[in-house]
Design a protein around this motif. Structure first.
Motif, mmCIF file in Angstrom:
data_model
loop_
_atom_site.group_PDB
_atom_site.id
_atom_site.type_symbol
_atom_site.label_atom_id
_atom_site.label_comp_id
_atom_site.label_asym_id
_atom_site.label_seq_id
_atom_site.Cartn_x
_atom_site.Cartn_y
_atom_site.Cartn_z
ATOM 1 N N LEU A 59 67.001 -25.143 -33.519
ATOM 2 C CA LEU A 59 65.782 -24.742 -32.803
ATOM 3 C C LEU A 59 65.951 -25.001 -31.302
ATOM 4 C CD1 LEU A 59 62.811 -23.893 -32.605
ATOM 5 C CD2 LEU A 59 62.170 -26.197 -33.362
ATOM 6 N N ALA A 60 66.397 -26.204 -30.958
ATOM 7 C CA ALA A 60 66.614 -26.533 -29.539
ATOM 8 C C ALA A 60 67.712 -25.649 -28.956
ATOM 9 C CB ALA A 60 66.995 -28.004 -29.395
ATOM 10 N N GLU A 61 68.731 -25.402 -29.760
ATOM 11 C CA GLU A 61 69.865 -24.605 -29.280
ATOM 12 C C GLU A 61 69.410 -23.188 -28.926
ATOM 13 O OE1 GLU A 61 73.053 -22.329 -28.717
ATOM 14 O OE2 GLU A 61 72.351 -22.082 -30.780
ATOM 15 N N LEU A 62 68.565 -22.583 -29.781
ATOM 16 C CA LEU A 62 68.090 -21.224 -29.480
ATOM 17 C C LEU A 62 67.187 -21.234 -28.250
ATOM 18 C CD1 LEU A 62 67.368 -19.372 -32.834
ATOM 19 C CD2 LEU A 62 69.358 -19.267 -31.356
ATOM 20 N N LEU A 63 66.307 -22.211 -28.152
ATOM 21 C CA LEU A 63 65.425 -22.269 -26.974
ATOM 22 C C LEU A 63 66.247 -22.400 -25.696
ATOM 23 C CD1 LEU A 63 62.547 -24.563 -28.281
ATOM 24 C CD2 LEU A 63 62.279 -22.227 -27.408
ATOM 25 N N THR A 64 67.266 -23.276 -25.713
ATOM 26 C CA THR A 64 68.038 -23.510 -24.491
ATOM 27 C C THR A 64 69.100 -22.445 -24.256
ATOM 28 O OG1 THR A 64 69.568 -24.983 -25.648
ATOM 29 C CG2 THR A 64 67.674 -26.007 -24.554
ATOM 30 N N SER A 65 69.271 -21.539 -25.224
ATOM 31 C CA SER A 65 70.168 -20.403 -24.969
ATOM 32 C C SER A 65 69.524 -19.420 -23.992
ATOM 33 C CB SER A 65 70.527 -19.683 -26.269
ATOM 34 O OG SER A 65 69.402 -18.984 -26.770
ATOM 35 N N VAL A 66 68.206 -19.544 -23.800
ATOM 36 C CA VAL A 66 67.480 -18.654 -22.888
ATOM 37 C C VAL A 66 67.650 -19.165 -21.462
ATOM 38 C CG1 VAL A 66 65.222 -17.726 -22.278
ATOM 39 C CG2 VAL A 66 65.791 -18.120 -24.684
ATOM 40 N N VAL A 67 68.118 -18.293 -20.588
ATOM 41 C CA VAL A 67 68.268 -18.682 -19.184
ATOM 42 C C VAL A 67 66.892 -19.040 -18.619
ATOM 43 C CG1 VAL A 67 68.857 -17.823 -16.884
ATOM 44 C CG2 VAL A 67 70.335 -17.292 -18.827
ATOM 45 N N GLY A 68 66.805 -20.164 -17.933
ATOM 46 C CA GLY A 68 65.526 -20.571 -17.355
ATOM 47 C C GLY A 68 64.663 -21.390 -18.296
ATOM 48 N N SER A 69 65.217 -21.795 -19.449
ATOM 49 C CA SER A 69 64.407 -22.532 -20.423
ATOM 50 C C SER A 69 64.074 -23.947 -19.957
ATOM 51 C CB SER A 69 65.130 -22.589 -21.766
ATOM 52 O OG SER A 69 66.458 -23.023 -21.589
ATOM 53 N N SER A 70 64.801 -24.456 -18.938
ATOM 54 C CA SER A 70 64.577 -25.859 -18.566
ATOM 55 C C SER A 70 63.160 -26.069 -18.044
ATOM 56 C CB SER A 70 65.620 -26.337 -17.557
ATOM 57 O OG SER A 70 65.562 -25.550 -16.410
ATOM 58 N N GLY A 71 62.513 -25.024 -17.533
ATOM 59 C CA GLY A 71 61.122 -25.169 -17.111
ATOM 60 C C GLY A 71 60.145 -25.261 -18.272
ATOM 61 N N ALA A 72 60.587 -24.868 -19.462
ATOM 62 C CA ALA A 72 59.674 -24.780 -20.601
ATOM 63 C C ALA A 72 60.014 -25.783 -21.702
ATOM 64 C CB ALA A 72 59.727 -23.356 -21.185
ATOM 65 N N PHE A 73 61.237 -26.302 -21.671
ATOM 66 C CA PHE A 73 61.705 -27.185 -22.736
ATOM 67 C C PHE A 73 62.336 -28.415 -22.116
ATOM 68 C CE2 PHE A 73 65.318 -28.563 -25.418
ATOM 69 C CZ PHE A 73 64.633 -28.879 -26.590
ATOM 70 N N GLY A 74 61.759 -29.578 -22.373
ATOM 71 C CA GLY A 74 62.313 -30.798 -21.786
ATOM 72 C C GLY A 74 63.359 -31.432 -22.661
ATOM 73 N N GLY A 75 63.186 -31.295 -23.971
ATOM 74 C CA GLY A 75 64.147 -31.899 -24.873
ATOM 75 C C GLY A 75 63.593 -32.059 -26.261
ATOM 76 N N SER A 105 78.399 -37.534 -25.883
ATOM 77 C CA SER A 105 77.437 -36.895 -24.992
ATOM 78 C C SER A 105 78.080 -35.739 -24.249
ATOM 79 C CB SER A 105 76.898 -37.904 -23.975
ATOM 80 O OG SER A 105 77.901 -38.185 -23.024
ATOM 81 N N ILE A 106 77.232 -34.795 -23.869
ATOM 82 C CA ILE A 106 77.686 -33.666 -23.056
ATOM 83 C C ILE A 106 76.651 -33.435 -21.965
ATOM 84 C CG2 ILE A 106 78.326 -31.221 -23.036
ATOM 85 C CD1 ILE A 106 78.894 -31.408 -26.023
ATOM 86 N N THR A 107 77.092 -33.415 -20.726
ATOM 87 C CA THR A 107 76.193 -33.061 -19.619
ATOM 88 C C THR A 107 76.988 -32.217 -18.627
ATOM 89 O OG1 THR A 107 74.720 -33.889 -17.885
ATOM 90 C CG2 THR A 107 76.649 -35.261 -18.384
ATOM 91 N N GLY A 108 76.382 -31.141 -18.153
ATOM 92 C CA GLY A 108 77.126 -30.260 -17.254
ATOM 93 C C GLY A 108 76.303 -29.057 -16.836
ATOM 94 N N VAL A 109 76.994 -28.060 -16.317
ATOM 95 C CA VAL A 109 76.324 -26.865 -15.805
ATOM 96 C C VAL A 109 76.784 -25.648 -16.611
ATOM 97 C CG1 VAL A 109 75.733 -25.542 -13.748
ATOM 98 C CG2 VAL A 109 76.509 -27.913 -13.507
ATOM 99 N N ALA A 110 75.911 -25.160 -17.502
ATOM 100 C CA ALA A 110 76.278 -24.002 -18.339
ATOM 101 C C ALA A 110 76.032 -22.686 -17.604
ATOM 102 C CB ALA A 110 75.497 -24.041 -19.647
ATOM 103 N N GLY A 111 75.304 -22.749 -16.499
ATOM 104 C CA GLY A 111 75.021 -21.534 -15.743
ATOM 105 C C GLY A 111 73.773 -20.833 -16.256
ATOM 106 N N PRO A 112 73.418 -19.692 -15.700
ATOM 107 C CA PRO A 112 74.193 -18.912 -14.734
ATOM 108 C C PRO A 112 74.189 -19.477 -13.314
ATOM 109 C CG PRO A 112 72.124 -17.793 -15.203
ATOM 110 C CD PRO A 112 72.170 -18.998 -16.097
ATOM 111 N N SER A 113 73.264 -20.396 -12.955
ATOM 112 C CA SER A 113 73.311 -20.895 -11.582
ATOM 113 C C SER A 113 73.765 -22.347 -11.556
ATOM 114 C CB SER A 113 71.936 -20.754 -10.909
ATOM 115 O OG SER A 113 70.908 -20.704 -11.850
ATOM 116 N N SER A 114 74.191 -22.802 -10.405
ATOM 117 C CA SER A 114 74.677 -24.166 -10.264
ATOM 118 C C SER A 114 73.490 -25.122 -10.322
ATOM 119 C CB SER A 114 75.437 -24.322 -8.954
ATOM 120 O OG SER A 114 74.566 -24.005 -7.880
ATOM 121 N N SER A 115 73.792 -26.408 -10.462
ATOM 122 C CA SER A 115 72.746 -27.414 -10.621
ATOM 123 C C SER A 115 73.195 -28.670 -9.885
ATOM 124 C CB SER A 115 72.590 -27.678 -12.127
ATOM 125 O OG SER A 115 71.598 -28.655 -12.362
ATOM 126 N N GLU A 116 72.283 -29.333 -9.214
ATOM 127 C CA GLU A 116 72.611 -30.527 -8.410
ATOM 128 C C GLU A 116 73.731 -30.209 -7.418
ATOM 129 O OE1 GLU A 116 73.665 -33.830 -10.932
ATOM 130 O OE2 GLU A 116 71.606 -34.229 -11.508
#
Lengths: 416, 416
Positions: free
Chosen positions: A285-301, B354-365
């Motif tokens: 579920l989290a994987e599909l939500l975060t597959s959407v570009v720009g999801s970080s504004g809508a999904f914290g974790g 753990s995994i942390t990084g930049v999957a894109g499409p835009s850069s981060s930090e």
């Protein structure tokens, strides 16, 4: 225009992989109005590949290849075609530069064979490979058209949908022929959707209505041909209204987007957020939500609480709720509700979504495979819990559970 | 004996279904020691079907058809073949009796077209259909062999595995089966693997060595023919030793399993557990681990901490580590290490990944797309952190990051 699809790869002839590329291309060509008369599979063997090309060009105008563009000695498609056409292979410098840049950025040594991925049949147009290194080739010679695509689906699909489709529209002269719109549905199966729309489908002439299944959801393609865009879309819009009257409660988008994209769009439009707590779906579920570009504004974790201990540790669910004589257990309406509420509170989100159930292959807590509870918690409102009875293997049950949870969340947000 | 598989059905050419029959038959034929040189798909059209048969018998000794044996006017396989061979269609009485009995037992009226399912090409041997009504046909004419199987997989598979395989063993007179073994690698690309093995590949005769890419990983297929299983595997094992000497550090399995399966096997064998903390991969690591049947003994759970607030709330990482002037930031070696350690402690697991990084499409930090940190924490030992520079689109970067994390964990567990 008659097309033949030629998949190149001994792994297909040995049955190690299934030729999903042929299906993807056939669907795509149907959408472009190009008829496919044959699909062929041939191994990594130059003589047999050339024989397949000879046969194909005796009966088709357009030959579409997948596979054999990679760096190894087995990758023969360009060599075989070039030899048959009496042409050379030439280096495509921008592709070569891309390959060199990649290797140097990773500090890796580039082996010589990687250069092969930047070669082109002389006179061919280069098709950019967004997701890989092998450049695509598009070529017309002696009134026959040749399109060379990579074999790995994650490289083939974007190349086909992008530059290859542009080239195909150009050579088939179908630039303005077909107008279509996709409607996407969730919460209803393909056959039920078709049955509900039967009066429209049977009476249909224009636009045509084609239902098809798509990764756990269902879509309808409405298509019409016409010289005038405004008129074509007016006809399509009329049909959309008739379809909405019959099955509007399952329609979540009038464009070709998956339900997770619709959910993220809705959350961003309302400046709200969601958090997730998953058991049997293990992070999908989290994987599909975060597959959407720009999801970080809508999904914290979210959390994956695969065991009871983790449901207790990460979500604070009392062990007495999960285990022991008379306890509801991990797979229950009340545990699903608690999971959704606790992750919503922990994350400070507007919605909490949870999934707990039995994905199989064996039953759990004496509960049958396919029994899944989905809960949707919403800040300041009652939590909804849905009991699902899903069929399919482990992977299918997990996907259906997640798609269903996303659709329930979307409905709750939309007030439908 | 050279075989060609011909799947008959317009639904395949339209991309409505995928040709899984070809894969099933190819695997089965390889096991019988029969080489498949081509797979063909043709629609429900008599002229084109006959043309496909003509082409196939010019290049193969054995033609295996699936589809077109049903009751409708579209089902043309027997008619097309009979006409080409100058033979009649004759009624197979036992099959006809079975059809009549079925309809009468259900109290249903039998429409005339159902009789077509009991027809045979004159001279053919009947193959019983355990799960359906259309009788199979097996026929030898002018030194060519023809095997006609139904299209629906649930009818085709039992017929192929049963009477058709018996017939194939008889006509091929061969017990000279193909033996093969798959080796799976991670942490190395297809072209680098081939380059490393070039001395073996160029000198190869028996067993053959074929590298291929497989969902973010690389595999090698070793194949040999032989009358004796023990001797065949002795040859394969000898080659495995030579390969291990060259690229053993990337070899994680001598069977066809993905890295997540190898990790779960290893954890279960040592009775250890892992917990996960993901940022840019959004749950994909946990999803792959839990896609493995039996993973609940090895994986208790994990968190997806997509935002800094969630890294703080769920993992207790100080906000000063993540944000502000001079802070390492969320995408850093030290944050990756903290995430892995904290989830290991919280879950009481033996390992934390753990995994942390930049999957894109835009850069981060201000950090570039593709920069990913993977940390492996192990109880009582130092935490390892790996910096990766990945290429590809968002989905590819996420998959590569997860596969790389799994491989690093596998290596750490294996002490390689």
């Amino acid at each position: 225009m008659k097309a033949e699809i030629i998949a190149v790869g001994t792994e297909l002839l040995l049955g190690q992989i299934v030729n999903t590329n042929a299906q993807y291309l056939s669907q795509g060509l149907a959408n472009l109005g190009i008829d496919v008369y044959y699909q062929t599979v041939v191994g990594d063997n130059a003589a047999r590949l050339q024989q397949a090309i000879e046969t194909a060009r005796s009966r088709a105008d357009l030959l579409i290849f997948t596979g054999g563009l990679g760096p190894t000695q087995d990758d023969l498609t360009k060599d075989a075609l070039a030899e048959l056409l009496g042409r050379k292979l030439v280096m495509h410098e921008p592709s070569m530069a891309k390959i060199e840049k990649l290797f140097s950025s990773r500090g890796m040594h580039m082996v010589e064979s990687n250069r092969r991925q930047a070669l082109m049949v002389e006179g061919a147009e280069a098709l950019d490979n967004e997701t890989g290194l092998a450049v695509g080739n598009a070529l017309t010679a002696d009134d026959k058209h040749y399109l060379l695509l990579p074999g790995p689906p994650r490289e083939m699909k974007p190349m086909f949908d992008g530059p290859a489709s542009d080239w195909l529209r150009r050579i088939s002269g179908r630039t303005n022929a077909l107008y279509s719109r996709i409607l996407r549905f969730s919460g209803i199966g393909e056959s039920s959707l078709e049955a509900a729309l039967l009066p429209l489908i049977e009476g249909q002439s224009d636009p045509t209505i084609a239902p098809y299944a798509k990764e756990g959801e269902v879509a309808i393609r409405l298509s019409t041909k016409g010289v005038n865009e405004a008129e074509a879309y007016a006809r399509i819009d009329g049909m959309v209204k008739q379809i909405e009257a019959l099955v509007g409660q399952y329609l979540y988008a009038k464009e070709d987007i998956p339900i997770e994209q619709a959910v993220v769009n809705q959350l961003r439009n309302s400046a709200q957020t969601v958090a997730t707590a998953e058991s049997c779906t293990g992070g999908l579920l989290a994987e599909l939500l975060t597959s959407v570009v720009g999801s970080s504004g809508a999904f914290g974790g979210g959390v994956i609480t695969y065991t009871n201990a983790m449901k207790h540790t990460l979500l604070g669910i009392p062990l007495g709720q999960l285990e022991g004589e008379g306890a509801p257990g991990a797979i229950s309406e009340s545990t699903a509700a608690l999971m959704a509420e606790r992750i919503m509170e922990t994350a400070g989100a507007d919605f909490g979504v949870s999934i707990t159930g039995v994905a199989g292959p064996s039953s759990s807590e004496g509960k049958p495979v396919g029994l899944v509870y989905v809960a949707i918690a919403a800040k300041g409102l009652d939590t909804e819990v849905h009991e699902l009875q899903l069929s399919g293997n482990r992977g299918v049950i997990r996907l259906r559970a997640v798609k269903s949870a996303l659709f329930r969340l979307w409905k709750r947000m939309s007030g439908i």
